[in-house]
Design an enzyme around this catalytic site. Sequence first.
Site, short mmCIF file in Angstrom:
data_model
loop_
_atom_site.label_atom_id
_atom_site.label_comp_id
_atom_site.label_asym_id
_atom_site.label_seq_id
_atom_site.Cartn_x
_atom_site.Cartn_y
_atom_site.Cartn_z
N HIS A 28 3.54 6.61 -6.76
CA HIS A 28 2.69 7.67 -7.32
C HIS A 28 3.42 9.02 -7.14
O HIS A 28 3.53 9.82 -8.07
CB HIS A 28 1.34 7.66 -6.60
N HIS A 83 1.66 4.41 -2.83
CA HIS A 83 1.67 5.86 -2.62
C HIS A 83 3.02 6.44 -3.06
O HIS A 83 3.09 7.45 -3.74
CB HIS A 83 1.51 6.20 -1.13
N HIS A 138 0.83 -1.21 0.00
CA HIS A 138 0.00 0.00 0.00
C HIS A 138 0.87 1.27 0.00
O HIS A 138 0.75 2.13 -0.87
CB HIS A 138 -0.89 -0.05 1.24
N GLU A 139 1.78 1.34 0.96
CA GLU A 139 2.62 2.55 1.07
C GLU A 139 3.55 2.66 -0.14
O GLU A 139 3.85 3.77 -0.61
CB GLU A 139 3.41 2.54 2.37
ZN LIG Z 1 -3.16 5.11 2.01
#
Ligand SMILES: [Zn+2]
Length: 597
Positions: free
Chosen positions: A396, A393, A389-390
């Site tokens: 991105h 991020h 998940h991180e």
């Molecule tokens: Zn998040």
Amino acid sequence: MKERSEVLEQDSWDLTPLYVSPERWEEEYQTCVGESNPFKKLLSYKNRLKEGPGICLECLELTMNIDRKLSKLHTYAHLKSDEDAAHPEHKTREGRAKMLYFEFQHAAAWIEPELLQLSDKAIETLLKDQKVAPYRFYLEKIFRLKAHTLSIEQEELLALSSKALQAPREIFSAYNNADISFDPIADGEGTEHPLSHGRYLLYMQSKDRVLRKNAFEGIHKQYQNFENTIAEALQGQVQTHLFRAKARRYPTCLEAALFPHRIDTKVYFSLLETVKEHIDVMHRYISFRKEYFKLDAVHGYDMHVSCAPEVELKFDFETAIDLVIDAVGVLGKEYQEILKQGLKEQRWVDRYENARKRTGAYSSGCYDSYPYILMNYQGTLSDVLTLAHEAGHSMHSFLSNRHQPYHYAQYTIFVAEVASTFNEELVFRALLKQLKSPQEKVFLINKKLDAIRATLFRQTLFAEFELKIHTLAEEGVPLTPSLFKTLYKELNALYYGPDFCHDDAIQYECFRIPHFYTNFYVYQYATGISAAQALVNKVLQDKNPAPYLKFLSSGSSHYSIDLLQQAGVDMLTKKPVALLIDEFKRLFQELQGYMQR
Ligand SMILES: [Zn+2]
């Protein structure tokens, strides 16, 4: 637990590319204060923007340069301080960085209002000017708000009211973070355990139903005890939204919240409609859990328990990295290589817990730094998914920083959870292939179903509650404690169906949710996970990651809805949400299949 000084270098993030040493930070900080303070120069542009595009451009560029420098100072300071919250030097540095940022915001606060006071003719000239072209979309976004901007005196009055209008949220936050205390709770054997916000979620996953029940009731009792106070704070918060919406001449609170980012209210309504059209699947899921766990009814505290509680998957950090890197293979060699370097040689990640380190996980950085990741990695399946998940991020941020100028690099909240959930989904799929035993598959699928329940269904329930209370306030209906409770209880019945226990405790949950104090925020969790799922499907089906990679490289250079549309997801339609619900149905069936074996 280890002290920070005992943490191995290879397990910690490498902040030297930001500043080689705290002394270098101090030197850069000194260039922003005292005689060399760049804010003074910024103020010299005040009342001059009407002179034409040249001056506007100079002013914008200076603003961005200062902002960029300060965000670098702030990034280093907050990362350092998160390593050890009690370190006095780190704490002071962070305080100074924050203060500087605050002063800057104050010094730049006049710019947007002054731009908005320009005549229509001046705005047209400005937007047509070639020199200003790199800032055109940035300016368009500001000018779009012209119809909702008041005269200078009225704007000043509004600005003056903002501190007072924060009171409802501050009151709730003071209660929820400082004053509230919970009695210890007993487990099934009578042993007492301390209860806190942080421990609550852990207890909710416990196999011990008595512990779960006591935790659930113990938490909500403290909201029940103060229900009149909290209801007053919540209705006060709604009134502040209503006041701002009316002052700025928006027809509704929802419109006022969504318009600045050009998100059509259709996105909101279609989310609510689509979830409710398919809500029977959630009812069936609840009924299934009731039967499987042999319960009288599914209570609020029975939602988080795994259907395969005996499974314990463990992954060391290196294995987790390899898993994530393998799983994102569909995004191409370049993406994989950047992430691999980041997670390994470049040391973006601060891996493990140490004394007084910040809890949880996040991805954070700035235009001039790596997109750092803070973890408290313990090796569970959740930790692996959190790393994925991180990392989503961070990639991105990395790609947007690389491809966009400073003022377009930061993506908006509306798309923020897309890249993170996208990578989680890829890792989930990879693991599902990799794990062989049916029990492990059940464990994994259960985890995913619970994630969709919590992120899509539950956040949509919240979004509907939020919409209802705002609509009632707009109609002049007084928002009383019993109204909040009744509404919340009804929505729980609607979303979770007849086998969910609608006892009294659940209705106090509406007094426990901090997000209700952030104007129309929660729906973005639901739209984010839906968009991510649709994009994963699309990338895999088309075997072409290019449109998605372009989205990741676009920052905020266009409106979020347009960026997603260009990547192939139309959030104005029901399709992305319906697709995620289909996925929920499919996984639910698969789960039942494994369990009947
Ligand atoms: Zn998040």
